[in-house]
Design an enzyme around this catalytic site. Structure first.
Site, PDB file in Angstrom:
ATOM      1  N   THR A 172       3.996  -1.301  -1.820  1.00  0.00           N
ATOM      2  CA  THR A 172       4.877  -0.920  -2.566  1.00  0.00           C
ATOM      3  C   THR A 172       5.024  -2.155  -3.728  1.00  0.00           C
ATOM      4  OG1 THR A 172       6.252   0.077  -0.549  1.00  0.00           O
ATOM      5  CG2 THR A 172       7.441  -0.893  -2.542  1.00  0.00           C
ATOM      6  N   PHE A 174       7.259  -4.398  -6.006  1.00  0.00           N
ATOM      7  CA  PHE A 174       8.616  -4.977  -6.279  1.00  0.00           C
ATOM      8  C   PHE A 174       8.766  -5.472  -7.699  1.00  0.00           C
ATOM      9  CE2 PHE A 174       8.217  -4.382  -1.760  1.00  0.00           C
ATOM     10  CZ  PHE A 174       9.401  -4.038  -1.244  1.00  0.00           C
TER      11      PHE A 174
END
Length: 277
Positions: A172, A174
């Site tokens: 992921t 960010f």
């Protein structure tokens, strides 16, 4: 730096893991919604915000790009966090006892092979870290949770199987945001610039707007489109490019872009994360 960094979710969520990895010196502040994360920074409750924007398995995080231009915050950094999933249960429970596992809906299919092999049924939960909290409070001996190692540490659960995800690339991205921008050159892997723009209502406007990046050798790593105010005819674009706005080639590309846009806003200038390369 010291201070607080806000994230969405319960303690032990993957956004909390991102705070722990990227800003270990800061106190992590859990918030109920993404809007609450942004407001925590705007109001001064926190100095920075940790917001997930995209995942290698599930694509972009819904609504985040739409929130960024209106947030009043600025991107000052990025962080790539590998999503490791562990199976955890109450102390003393063993793997053969488990017949039900709870986790956020997106985690369950990522561990399908492991769950099928052990005959464990999956049940969706609103939040994996929240499911870990609920399990810790229960007396269950046949249930487990899929969550981060950090969640197991926080809630005193035993990890029965570590990092059981089927794929080894789930990551992921960010964005770390703050109230003030930081245009200083920093980091060892080059700079990134993020911005949003609306093209003018002329034929081939987007094609012409993108031409300046190609002719000036500026690498665009992301281009996303989304509706504005729920109107099909109004489209806003979000883009990430390699380089700093003060770089000569980036300056020329942005000047050409402005000619074909009705609005252009820089969201942040920040160092590229080492994991990007």
């Amino acid at each position: 730096m010291t201070g607080r960094i806000a994230f969405q979710g319960e303690p032990g969520a993957y956004s909390h893991q991102a705070c722990h990895d990227a800003r270990p010196e800061m106190e992590a502040l859990p918030c109920r919604t993404f809007e609450d994360v942004i407001e925590a920074v705007r109001s001064g409750q926190a100095e920075q915000a940790m917001l997930p924007v995209e995942n290698t398995t599930y694509g972009r995080v819904a609504d985040i790009h739409r929130m960024l231009p209106e947030s009043g915050l600025h991107i000052i950094d990025e962080a790539f966090v590998r999503v490791h999933i562990s199976l955890m249960a109450r102390h003393g429970v063993t793997l053969p006892q488990i017949d039900l596992v709870r986790a956020h809906l997106v985690l369950l299919p990522q561990c399908a092979d492991f769950l099928a092999k052990h005959g464990i049924r999956g049940e969706a939960a609103a939040d994996s870290a929240g499911a870990a909290l609920d399990l810790a409070k229960s007396g269950s001996t046949n249930e487990a949770v899929l969550a981060s190692d950090l969640a197991a540490d926080i809630y005193g659960l035993d990890i029965l199987a570590r990092h059981i995800e089927d794929q080894d690339h789930n990551t992921t991205r960010f964005l770390i945001m703050a109230r003030e921008p930081d245009y200083t050159r920093r980091g060892d892997h080059g700079m990134m610039t993020s911005f949003v723009f609306n093209v003018r209502n002329i034929p081939a406007a987007l094609y012409k707007a993108m031409g300046g990046f190609a002719t000036n050798s500026v690498n665009m790593t992301k281009l996303e489109s989304y509706m504005v105010d729920g109107v099909f005819s109004a489209t806003q674009f979000y883009a990430d490019i390699e380089g700093h706005p003060d770089d000569a080639n980036v300056q020329l590309a942005l000047e050409e872009l402005e000619y074909f846009t009705s609005q252009l806003d820089i969201l942040g200038v920040y160092p590229a994360d080492a994991k990007r390369h």
